[in-house]
Design an enzyme around this catalytic site. Sequence first.
Site, short mmCIF file in Angstrom:
data_model
loop_
_atom_site.label_atom_id
_atom_site.label_comp_id
_atom_site.label_asym_id
_atom_site.label_seq_id
_atom_site.Cartn_x
_atom_site.Cartn_y
_atom_site.Cartn_z
CG HIS A 1 39.90 43.44 42.03
ND1 HIS A 1 39.15 44.56 42.29
CD2 HIS A 1 39.12 42.64 41.27
CE1 HIS A 1 37.96 44.45 41.70
NE2 HIS A 1 37.91 43.28 41.09
CE LYS B 1 29.25 49.03 33.15
NZ LYS B 1 29.77 47.68 33.41
NE ARG C 1 33.05 38.05 43.43
CZ ARG C 1 32.45 39.17 43.08
NH1 ARG C 1 32.55 40.22 43.82
NH2 ARG C 1 31.73 39.23 41.97
CB SER D 1 33.90 47.11 42.52
OG SER D 1 35.17 46.57 42.36
#
Length: 169
Positions: free
Chosen positions: A24, A48, A97, A135
């Site tokens: 990032h 969440k 990615r 992550s």
Amino acid sequence: MTQEKFVNKIAIYPGSFDPITNGHVDLIKRGMRIFGEIIVLVAYNPNKSYLFNVKEREQFIREIFSDNNGVKVDSHGGLLVDYLKSSGASVILRGMRAVSDFEYEFQMALMNRRQTREVETVFLMSGFKWFYSSSKLIKEVASMGGSVKGLVPDNVNRGLMEKFNNGKR
Ligand code: PNS
């Protein structure tokens, strides 16, 4: 149709950033060569659960970019397009990615565009070094006591070690 160029525009770089990774950070630095200002937006879904709370995630990012006036940090718990409207920004910056990211990113870009035509999503390819890290994987490795040094900024590495109580490693 606006003829304004991206250069000097504000771009919003949204993500969960739970936590921010070196991938990032690399993307934000490269984005700064294109945009006048980048707002790194910690987007959260109240339903969440996250490893780091919003304030912790924002704090990591603030520390990392403390000497870069062009990078601002904010958080938002609703629709991304609503944040864009209220901030006056019209560009969403996202990293891509592997091919596996494509479908998810394509869906989000089109859904955001469906909600407002005033927005464009701009993608930068992830740096080669960060191609395989995420992550999610970083949290998994750190939670089991593995080293993620070099994959995350130092402050995040410390935060992960504190969270998982394996500071001796
Ligand atoms: O880092 P992530 O988890 O891939 O980021 C996804 C994120 C936060 C950018 C996305 O879930 C999002 O935009 N959330 C805000 C709520 C929203 O607008 N959802 C509809 C997206 S089309």
